[in-house]
Design an enzyme around this catalytic site. Structure first.
Site, PDB file in Angstrom:
ATOM      1  CE  LYS A  13      -1.880  -1.052   4.034  1.00  0.00           C
ATOM      2  NZ  LYS A  13      -1.118  -2.333   4.206  1.00  0.00           N
ATOM      3  NE  ARG A  88      -4.461  -1.182  10.022  1.00  0.00           N
ATOM      4  CZ  ARG A  88      -3.141  -0.810   9.347  1.00  0.00           C
ATOM      5  NH1 ARG A  88      -3.120   0.541   8.706  1.00  0.00           N
ATOM      6  NH2 ARG A  88      -2.059  -1.385   9.603  1.00  0.00           N
ATOM      7  NE  ARG A 127       7.949  -2.475   6.107  1.00  0.00           N
ATOM      8  CZ  ARG A 127       6.446  -2.437   6.084  1.00  0.00           C
ATOM      9  NH1 ARG A 127       5.777  -1.818   5.293  1.00  0.00           N
ATOM     10  NH2 ARG A 127       5.993  -3.032   7.242  1.00  0.00           N
ATOM     11  NE  ARG A 160       6.810  -0.140   9.978  1.00  0.00           N
ATOM     12  CZ  ARG A 160       5.478  -0.362   9.282  1.00  0.00           C
ATOM     13  NH1 ARG A 160       5.224   0.294   8.169  1.00  0.00           N
ATOM     14  NH2 ARG A 160       4.304  -1.183   9.646  1.00  0.00           N
ATOM     15  NE  ARG A 171       2.503  -4.734  10.946  1.00  0.00           N
ATOM     16  CZ  ARG A 171       3.404  -4.608  10.235  1.00  0.00           C
ATOM     17  NH1 ARG A 171       4.455  -4.869  10.749  1.00  0.00           N
ATOM     18  NH2 ARG A 171       3.534  -3.889   9.189  1.00  0.00           N
TER      19      ARG A 171
HETATM   20  P1  AP5 Z   1       4.782  -1.513   1.693  1.00  0.00           P
HETATM   21  O1  AP5 Z   1       4.670  -0.800   0.503  1.00  0.00           O
HETATM   22  O2  AP5 Z   1       5.723  -0.938   2.974  1.00  0.00           O
HETATM   23  O3  AP5 Z   1       3.553  -2.367   2.159  1.00  0.00           O
HETATM   24  P2  AP5 Z   1       2.190  -1.719   3.224  1.00  0.00           P
HETATM   25  O4  AP5 Z   1       1.118  -2.556   2.622  1.00  0.00           O
HETATM   26  O5  AP5 Z   1       2.335  -0.308   3.051  1.00  0.00           O
HETATM   27  O6  AP5 Z   1       2.629  -2.386   4.739  1.00  0.00           O
HETATM   28  P3  AP5 Z   1       2.662  -1.885   5.961  1.00  0.00           P
HETATM   29  O7  AP5 Z   1       3.177  -3.001   6.996  1.00  0.00           O
HETATM   30  O8  AP5 Z   1       3.217  -0.293   6.197  1.00  0.00           O
HETATM   31  O9  AP5 Z   1       1.249  -1.722   6.213  1.00  0.00           O
HETATM   32  P4  AP5 Z   1       0.738  -1.952   7.851  1.00  0.00           P
HETATM   33  O10 AP5 Z   1      -0.813  -1.822   7.405  1.00  0.00           O
HETATM   34  O11 AP5 Z   1       0.812  -3.138   8.488  1.00  0.00           O
HETATM   35  O12 AP5 Z   1       1.286  -0.779   8.551  1.00  0.00           O
HETATM   36  P5  AP5 Z   1       1.019   0.581   8.950  1.00  0.00           P
HETATM   37  O13 AP5 Z   1       2.226   1.459   8.907  1.00  0.00           O
HETATM   38  O14 AP5 Z   1      -0.239   1.123   8.247  1.00  0.00           O
HETATM   39  O15 AP5 Z   1       5.558  -3.036   1.206  1.00  0.00           O
HETATM   40  C1  AP5 Z   1       6.206  -3.827   2.086  1.00  0.00           C
HETATM   41  C2  AP5 Z   1       7.564  -4.411   1.421  1.00  0.00           C
HETATM   42  O16 AP5 Z   1       7.376  -5.070   0.276  1.00  0.00           O
HETATM   43  C3  AP5 Z   1       8.471  -3.213   1.533  1.00  0.00           C
HETATM   44  O17 AP5 Z   1       9.761  -3.751   1.483  1.00  0.00           O
HETATM   45  C4  AP5 Z   1       8.482  -2.960  -0.352  1.00  0.00           C
HETATM   46  O18 AP5 Z   1       9.649  -2.488  -0.782  1.00  0.00           O
HETATM   47  C5  AP5 Z   1       7.950  -4.265  -0.726  1.00  0.00           C
HETATM   48  N1  AP5 Z   1       6.925  -4.431  -1.700  1.00  0.00           N
HETATM   49  C6  AP5 Z   1       5.987  -3.299  -2.056  1.00  0.00           C
HETATM   50  N2  AP5 Z   1       5.408  -3.825  -3.206  1.00  0.00           N
HETATM   51  C7  AP5 Z   1       6.130  -5.132  -3.770  1.00  0.00           C
HETATM   52  C8  AP5 Z   1       5.751  -5.808  -4.817  1.00  0.00           C
HETATM   53  N3  AP5 Z   1       4.770  -5.461  -5.537  1.00  0.00           N
HETATM   54  N4  AP5 Z   1       6.613  -6.841  -4.910  1.00  0.00           N
HETATM   55  C9  AP5 Z   1       7.831  -7.059  -4.090  1.00  0.00           C
HETATM   56  N5  AP5 Z   1       8.024  -6.481  -2.961  1.00  0.00           N
HETATM   57  C10 AP5 Z   1       7.259  -5.477  -2.812  1.00  0.00           C
HETATM   58  O19 AP5 Z   1       0.535   0.612  10.554  1.00  0.00           O
HETATM   59  C11 AP5 Z   1       1.337   0.178  11.474  1.00  0.00           C
HETATM   60  C12 AP5 Z   1       0.391   0.279  12.858  1.00  0.00           C
HETATM   61  O20 AP5 Z   1       0.064   1.355  12.992  1.00  0.00           O
HETATM   62  C13 AP5 Z   1      -0.556  -0.943  12.813  1.00  0.00           C
HETATM   63  O21 AP5 Z   1      -0.095  -2.171  12.972  1.00  0.00           O
HETATM   64  C14 AP5 Z   1      -1.367  -0.145  13.962  1.00  0.00           C
HETATM   65  O22 AP5 Z   1      -0.882  -0.414  15.197  1.00  0.00           O
HETATM   66  C15 AP5 Z   1      -1.200   1.515  13.510  1.00  0.00           C
HETATM   67  N6  AP5 Z   1      -2.249   1.730  12.607  1.00  0.00           N
HETATM   68  C16 AP5 Z   1      -2.046   2.439  11.480  1.00  0.00           C
HETATM   69  N7  AP5 Z   1      -3.222   2.520  10.936  1.00  0.00           N
HETATM   70  C17 AP5 Z   1      -4.266   2.520  11.717  1.00  0.00           C
HETATM   71  C18 AP5 Z   1      -5.609   2.540  11.607  1.00  0.00           C
HETATM   72  N8  AP5 Z   1      -6.359   2.909  10.759  1.00  0.00           N
HETATM   73  N9  AP5 Z   1      -6.499   2.243  12.789  1.00  0.00           N
HETATM   74  C19 AP5 Z   1      -5.821   1.667  13.924  1.00  0.00           C
HETATM   75  N10 AP5 Z   1      -4.507   1.449  13.943  1.00  0.00           N
HETATM   76  C20 AP5 Z   1      -3.496   1.798  12.905  1.00  0.00           C
END
Ligand code: AP5
Length: 219
Positions: A13, A88, A127, A160, A171
């Site tokens: 994402k 979410r 990552r 991270r 997660r």
């Molecule tokens: P990446 O693009 O970083 O993936 P992502 O979907 O953004 O993954 P996240 O882990 O950031 O999502 P998340 O939802 O768990 O975390 P968030 O920060 O929102 O890609 C992942 C890896 O793959 C990278 O190394 C990239 O280079 C690689 N890659 C990408 N595309 C690829 C492809 N096509 N092929 C191969 N490799 C690829 O949330 C963190 C925490 O914050 C949550 O656990 C929660 O505690 C809190 N939080 C955040 N939002 C909320 C909410 N709305 N409500 C409540 N708590 C929340």
């Protein structure tokens, strides 16, 4: 254009949100990046969010909704924004819809990044992110030009805290239990567009481009 990117952790994402934002001059609002900035700043929101993030569970709806609506209020009305990681839960989606309606806005499309759990752990464990400009890399799939140095701003890349395998498992479980119901929720509203997120980044980017071009043609 007002977009939501939905999908499990590690589905790409953030990677695609950056590309969409750059290509369409949209503002990327990543709930995870915003929360991590609050944690680093030691703010009240950051202090309250930290334990949930460290465990891989969701920050309470009221906190994140307030933070994200405040973020929306800070960005220019045109040409729009891409929400990455928010909403979410169904409660967050309802609060977002009400908040946008009160501001005379609405969501145009929800891109659902789908991929099998097995590949996710490999992506997340590899990552590396830039804490300065939030660019995302992967040691295996999307390596930076120099090891552990950001191509964009030259800062050191870091891993991270919540990218440890045991937290990733929580997660994923949290995603399936609390966030996956949004797929049906947005399907029912006619907003959902499915994207095969297991393909290579450029292939995913091309699929997203086709969907967004189609929206432009309709709208
Ligand atoms: P990446 O693009 O970083 O993936 P992502 O979907 O953004 O993954 P996240 O882990 O950031 O999502 P998340 O939802 O768990 O975390 P968030 O920060 O929102 O890609 C992942 C890896 O793959 C990278 O190394 C990239 O280079 C690689 N890659 C990408 N595309 C690829 C492809 N096509 N092929 C191969 N490799 C690829 O949330 C963190 C925490 O914050 C949550 O656990 C929660 O505690 C809190 N939080 C955040 N939002 C909320 C909410 N709305 N409500 C409540 N708590 C929340």
């Amino acid at each position: 254009m007002h977009l939501i990117l939905l999908g499990p952790p590690g589905a790409g994402k953030g990677t695609q949100a950056q590309r969409i934002a750059a290509a369409r001059r949209l503002v990327q609002l990543s709930s995870g990046d915003i929360l991590r900035s609050e944690v680093r700043a030691g703010s009240e929101v950051g202090r309250r969010a930290r334990s949930f993030m460290d465990q891989g569970t969701l920050v309470p709806d009221a906190i994140i909704t307030e933070v994200m609506l405040a973020g929306i209020d800070r960005v220019p009305r045109e040409p729009g924004f891409v929400l990455d990681g928010f909403p979410r839960t169904v409660a967050q989606a309802e609060a977002l819809e009400a908040g946008l309606a009160a501001r005379g806005m609405r969501i145009d499309a929800v891109l659902n990044f789908d991929m099998p759990d097995g590949d996710i752990v490999r992506r997340i464990v590899g990552r590396r992110t830039c804490s300065n400009c939030h660019a995302t890399y992967n040691v295996e799939f999307l390596p930076p030009r120099s090891t552990d140095v950001c191509d964009v701003c030259g800062q050191r890349l870091t891993q991270r805290d919540d990218d440890r395998e045991e937290v990733v498992v929580t997660r994923l479980r949290t995603y399936r239990a609390q966030t996956a119901p949004l797929v049906n929720y947005y399907q029912g509203k006619g907003l959902l567009r499915n994207v095969d997120a297991s393909a290579a980044p450029e292939t995913v980017e091309a699929a997203v481009r086709r969907i967004l071009d189609g929206l432009g043609a309709v709208g």
